[in-house]
Design an enzyme around this catalytic site. Structure first.
Site, PDB file in Angstrom:
ATOM      1  N   GLU A 197      -4.691   7.765  -0.507  1.00 34.66           N
ATOM      2  CA  GLU A 197      -3.744   8.651  -1.223  1.00 34.66           C
ATOM      3  C   GLU A 197      -2.514   8.974  -0.367  1.00 34.66           C
ATOM      4  OE1 GLU A 197      -4.612  11.453  -4.106  1.00 34.66           O
ATOM      5  OE2 GLU A 197      -6.710  10.850  -4.278  1.00 34.66           O
ATOM      6  N   GLY A 198      -2.043   7.958   0.358  1.00 32.75           N
ATOM      7  CA  GLY A 198      -0.873   8.139   1.225  1.00 32.75           C
ATOM      8  C   GLY A 198      -1.342   8.460   2.622  1.00 32.75           C
ATOM      9  N   GLN A 217     -20.111  27.793  28.654  1.00 29.00           N
ATOM     10  CA  GLN A 217     -18.774  28.146  28.173  1.00 29.00           C
ATOM     11  C   GLN A 217     -18.016  26.924  27.629  1.00 29.00           C
ATOM     12  OE1 GLN A 217     -16.090  30.162  30.956  1.00 29.00           O
ATOM     13  NE2 GLN A 217     -16.247  31.939  29.607  1.00 29.00           N
ATOM     14  N   ILE A 234      -9.696  -0.831  -4.276  1.00 33.07           N
ATOM     15  CA  ILE A 234      -9.782   0.049  -5.437  1.00 33.07           C
ATOM     16  C   ILE A 234     -11.159   0.734  -5.474  1.00 33.07           C
ATOM     17  CG2 ILE A 234      -9.486   0.243  -7.947  1.00 33.07           C
ATOM     18  CD1 ILE A 234      -6.951  -0.622  -6.194  1.00 33.07           C
ATOM     19  N   GLY A 280     -25.698  11.989  23.766  1.00 28.59           N
ATOM     20  CA  GLY A 280     -26.068  10.624  23.358  1.00 28.59           C
ATOM     21  C   GLY A 280     -26.442  10.538  21.884  1.00 28.59           C
ATOM     22  N   GLY A 313       0.852  -1.197   0.000  1.00 25.93           N
ATOM     23  CA  GLY A 313       0.000   0.000   0.000  1.00 25.93           C
ATOM     24  C   GLY A 313       0.880   1.237   0.000  1.00 25.93           C
TER      25      GLY A 313
END
Ligand SMILES: Cc1cc2nc3c(=O)[nH]c(=O)nc-3n(C[C@H](O)[C@H](O)[C@H](O)COP(=O)(O)OP(=O)(O)OC[C@H]3O[C@@H](n4cnc5c(N)ncnc54)[C@H](O)[C@@H]3O)c2cc1C
Length: 408
Positions: A388-389, A304, A178, A365, A152
């Site tokens: 893609e890496g 807050q 793929i 929840g 991979g």
């Protein structure tokens, strides 16, 4: 002769601190109008189906055709191939808007670009006529087939082979994970065409091939069930002595590693855009819930601790978006964008994960209930961090680029 300390410092500064002009991101009314078009479509046509796409692990082809008609497959291509001739920043905005509503839908186009982009870059005029034009028109979907069961991140370790027999190549091997494997019309398959000359040059001897769906010996073997981006179905592919014409080699023989890696350099910006879309979706969901849900007789947003979470989310979203637009703008200006694309991909995909988790916490929840979309955002974010890496590999790329710049 050794440099003086002041000279060393000045050389180092010009490497590490780029010019101010490198941070230019220009958004125009055209970008805004494209955003509005895609957002409007996504809200009306995709949002009502997004949960079902995830649950059924299926995107109706008709919906993909409609998205293609909006220009998603045409944005960055030249008019002579049916494209819109727009910039990568436009593409990023379009993908961001799609991913905001359904990251899975955006994935189909991100993966298909991993075929149309290299076709555009390295294809012959004949290949462009035959394959690129229908892809740009949205008539053909692509799948990029590099990964194998044993390779991979280590692209040079692929074991599929291709041998030239007179007028055709014969390809054998197995590919896995793929995206679009089940639905694609055209596959870009990477295989070894000659042994690597040495351990240090393992990347040499790979080549890229265009394989049409239905070619004898080519089989979509099995679907891979994943937790996220459900609908953009990754599959295993088996190639058993698949014959393709000699002319279906994309780029030069032996240049496959280069074709793959250069394609990912640009493709990572698309993935970063998906991250921005998920961040935006999580942020909106969290604000809306915090405004309407009451606890201890007041809306959550008045606490807050909740405000701090929203502040964290705002920081993550804007950082991800700015870095992604920056990477795309560097590419659009023809500047070196490789390090920026890795920075954007890591930052944006990790922000998508963090913002999804914060949105889930604000939902209490309900955050883990599948009737709310926020848990889907978290599942989708796990995959964009990987493909893609992986982000580990992106960190290696960033470090490698940095060391290269320091040596220059
Ligand atoms: C849903 C999905 C869709 C995909 N779509 C496609 C596609 O369309 N086409 C395609 O070709 N591939 C596709 N992939 C494959 C994807 O690109 C690979 O999964 C990815 O590159 C990682 O490879 P791997 O899974 O073999 O993991 P490995 O390479 O085995 O890595 C395993 C772990 O080790 C780490 N690691 C590996 N090497 C290093 C190193 N040198 N330094 C530090 N850490 C390291 C990785 O970061 C990772 O955490 C897809 C994957 C998924 C999950």
């Amino acid at each position: 002769m050794a440099l003086k300390r002041s000279e060393r410092l000045s050389a180092l500064t010009s490497t590490i601190l780029p010019r101010s002009a490198d941070y230019e991101v220009k958004l125009t009314p055209d970008h805004e109008s494209l955003r509005n078009t895609i957002r409007d479509f996504a809200e009306k046509q995709i949002r009502p189906m997004a949960a079902e796409i995830d649950r059924k692990n299926h995107i109706p082809r008709e919906l993909l055709n409609q998205i293609a008609k909006l220009g998603l497959t045409a944005i960055t291509y030249k008019e002579e191939y049916g494209g819109l001739g727009a910039d990568l920043l436009s593409m990023v905005i379009a993908l961001e808007e799609l991913a905001r509503v359904s990251a899975a839908c955006s994935t189909v186009f991100v993966a298909s670009h991993l075929v149309s982009e290299p076709l555009n870059e390295w294809g012959t005029e004949e290949q462009k006529k035959r394959y690129l034009i229908p892809m740009v028109a949205g008539e053909k979907i692509g799948a990029h087939a590099m990964t194998e069961p044993g390779a991979g991140s280590d692209v040079a370790g692929i074991k599929s082979t291709a041998k030239l027999h007179g007028t055709h190549w014969e390809i054998s091997g197995r590919k896995t994970f793929i995206t679009n494997g089940e639905i694609a019309d055209l596959y870009l398959v990477f295989a070894r065409t000659s042994p690597s000359p040495s351990r240090q040059e393992r990347h040499k001897g790979l080549s890229a091939f265009l394989v049409e769906r239905g070619t004898q010996g080519f089989q979509v073997a099995s679907k891979i069930e994943t937790i996220g981006l459900r609908g953009s179905q990754p599959s295993e592919l088996v190639l058993d002595h698949v014959k393709v014409p000699k002319d279906n080699l994309l780029g030069k023989e032996g240049d496959g590693f280069y074709v793959g890696v250069k394609t990912y350099d640009r493709g990572r910006i698309d993935v970063a855009a998906q991250g921005v879309g998920i961040c935006q979706a999580a942020y909106e969901a969290a604000i809306s819930y915090a405004q309407t849900r009451t606890s201890f007789e007041k809306p959550l947003i008045e606490f807050q601790q909740v405000q701090y979470k929203l502040a964290e989310m705002a920081m993550g979203l804007h950082t991800a978006r700015l870095l992604t637009y920056w990477a795309a703008s560097l590419k659009d200006q023809g500047k070196d964008f490789v390090k920026a694309s890795s920075i954007a991909k890591v930052t944006s995909t990790e922000a998508a994960e963090k913002l999804s988790l914060l949105a889930m916490m604000i939902h209490g929840g309900y955050g883990v209930a599948t009737e709310y979309p926020v848990e889907r955002f978290l599942r989708d974010s796990q995959i964009i961090k990987t493909y893609e890496g992986t982000n580990d590999i992106q960190r290696l790329t960033i470090a490698k680029q940095l060391l290269r710049e320091l040596k220059a």
